[in-house]
Design an enzyme around this catalytic site. Structure first.
Site, mmCIF file in Angstrom:
data_model
loop_
_atom_site.group_PDB
_atom_site.id
_atom_site.type_symbol
_atom_site.label_atom_id
_atom_site.label_comp_id
_atom_site.label_asym_id
_atom_site.label_seq_id
_atom_site.Cartn_x
_atom_site.Cartn_y
_atom_site.Cartn_z
ATOM 1 N N CYS A 142 -35.454 30.184 41.514
ATOM 2 C CA CYS A 142 -33.713 31.034 42.684
ATOM 3 C C CYS A 142 -33.135 30.859 42.660
ATOM 4 O O CYS A 142 -32.168 31.470 42.025
ATOM 5 C CB CYS A 142 -34.121 30.392 43.745
ATOM 6 S SG CYS A 142 -33.813 30.628 45.079
ATOM 7 N N SER A 192 -36.306 31.637 49.996
ATOM 8 C CA SER A 192 -35.160 30.871 50.652
ATOM 9 C C SER A 192 -34.116 30.477 50.097
ATOM 10 O O SER A 192 -33.537 29.963 49.087
ATOM 11 C CB SER A 192 -35.981 29.372 50.419
ATOM 12 O OG SER A 192 -35.509 28.542 51.645
ATOM 13 N N HIS A 235 -38.691 31.077 45.009
ATOM 14 C CA HIS A 235 -40.112 30.363 44.849
ATOM 15 C C HIS A 235 -41.679 29.643 44.599
ATOM 16 O O HIS A 235 -42.414 29.442 45.831
ATOM 17 C CB HIS A 235 -39.532 29.113 46.259
ATOM 18 C CG HIS A 235 -38.457 28.960 45.556
ATOM 19 N ND1 HIS A 235 -37.489 27.214 44.931
ATOM 20 C CD2 HIS A 235 -36.623 28.642 46.423
ATOM 21 C CE1 HIS A 235 -36.329 27.442 45.123
ATOM 22 N NE2 HIS A 235 -35.924 27.929 46.349
ATOM 23 N N GLU A 237 -42.671 28.291 43.139
ATOM 24 C CA GLU A 237 -43.677 27.191 43.275
ATOM 25 C C GLU A 237 -44.329 26.270 44.877
ATOM 26 O O GLU A 237 -44.524 25.247 44.757
ATOM 27 C CB GLU A 237 -43.175 26.190 42.409
ATOM 28 C CG GLU A 237 -41.399 25.548 43.187
ATOM 29 C CD GLU A 237 -40.371 26.772 43.333
ATOM 30 O OE1 GLU A 237 -39.400 25.823 43.412
ATOM 31 O OE2 GLU A 237 -40.854 27.501 42.891
#
Length: 315
Positions: A142, A192, A235, A237
């Site tokens: 990101c 995000s 993201h 993760e």
């Protein structure tokens, strides 16, 4: 992991053409195996949550991984105790003279701040430069992906008018890449962020390859042609509740955030989130660790300065 087969087995050519990872008995007999050493530079506010997310993905691979945690400075973290940071994190000076098989640099909540205005920008640049000589492969997530593309290639991002938050469908733009082995034709990943890279600049750059993208979220996975640097704009993760937690945090701060797209049941924040990306995130990290770290790294990490396996490897 590879399937070991007899030398000169006729099936080998067929399997390799289908992008199945096979290894001859001769090559297997000459392999040295040791734990992979991975360094994580954690820039996220909630250190423990991010540690857990990344270790969950690394722990889901068949390789043994020895992890070191790195902090960008020794200032007190607002969301993590100083005892935790002192007990489990290293400063850069403690790792500067070491080599690692892999490095993961996380995102950071800095999307609306110009890179040069980030208080630790010089430290980020120093670590990125260091990684190009001391790490076999680097995974940027990101904000870190945007920062590295800017620092290494001079490609800047564009700020968005509102935060891009949600879970978006992505498609492969390349075939027969080890990193994409096992990927569905369409898969989901969370985003995000307040910024976006120009996908045409990425596509046209001679040193970069766009591997996956989204009609809604733009470029997602970009790989350097050297195989050393992997830039992931989202993201993978994130755990199931992370976007929900971020949304509710922003609401509590009076920021009027938009509801994360394609995330809550019926896009209704009173309903539970739907996790559509966990298998993708696990596969992405597993493929990166196997094909771009384990298969390319020297057995003796002290030899790294004298060889560049990523530049000559044919994956």
């Amino acid at each position: 992991m590879p399937v070991k087969i007899p030398d000169n087995l006729p099936a080998a050519e067929i399997l390799e053409s289908e992008n199945i990872f096979v290894m001859s008995e001769t090559r297997a007999a000459n392999q040295d195996i040791r734990p992979m050493r991975v360094l994580i530079l954690n820039l996220m506010p909630n250190k423990i949550e991010t540690e857990t997310q990344l270790l969950r993905l690394l722990g889901n691979t068949p390789l043994q991984v020895d992890v070191d945690l790195l902090r960008i400075h020794d200032k007190e973290s607002k969301h993590t105790s100083i005892d935790h940071m002192n007990n489990f994190y290293r400063d850069f000076e403690q790792v500067r003279n070491k080599n690692y098989d892999g490095l993961i640099i996380t995102g950071a909540p800095l999307g609306q701040i110009e890179f040069e205005d980030v208080s630790y920008w010089d430290h980020i640049r120093e670590i990125i430069d260091w990684s190009q000589q001391h790490v076999t492969s680097v995974l940027f997530l990101c904000w870190a992906a945007h920062a590295a593309l800017y620092h290494l290639y001079g490609l800047n991002r564009s700020l968005l008018t509102s935060k891009r938050s949600g879970v978006f469908a992505h498609q492969r733009t390349r075939e027969h890449f080890p990193l994409l082995r096992g990927f569905d034709d369409e898969f989901y990943a969370p985003h995000s962020r307040f910024a976006e890279m120009d996908i045409e600049q990425l596509r046209s750059h001679p040193e970069l390859q766009v591997l996956t993208e989204s009609d809604e979220a733009g470029a997602y996975m970009v790989l350097s042609r050297s195989n050393r640097n992997l830039f992931v704009m989202g993201h993978p993760e994130y755990q199931k509740s992370t976007l929900k937690d971020e949304y509710e945090r922003d609401l509590s701060q009076g920021l009027s955030p938009e509801i994360p797209q394609n995330y809550f049941g019926n896009d209704d924040p009173t309903q539970q989130p739907i996790a559509r990306w966990h298998s993708h995130g696990s596969l992405l990290v597993s493929n990166w660790l196997n094909y771009y770290v384990y298969q390319l790294t020297p057995y003796n990490l002290d030899d790294m300065s004298g060889r560049t396996p990523w530049e000559s490897a044919v994956l």
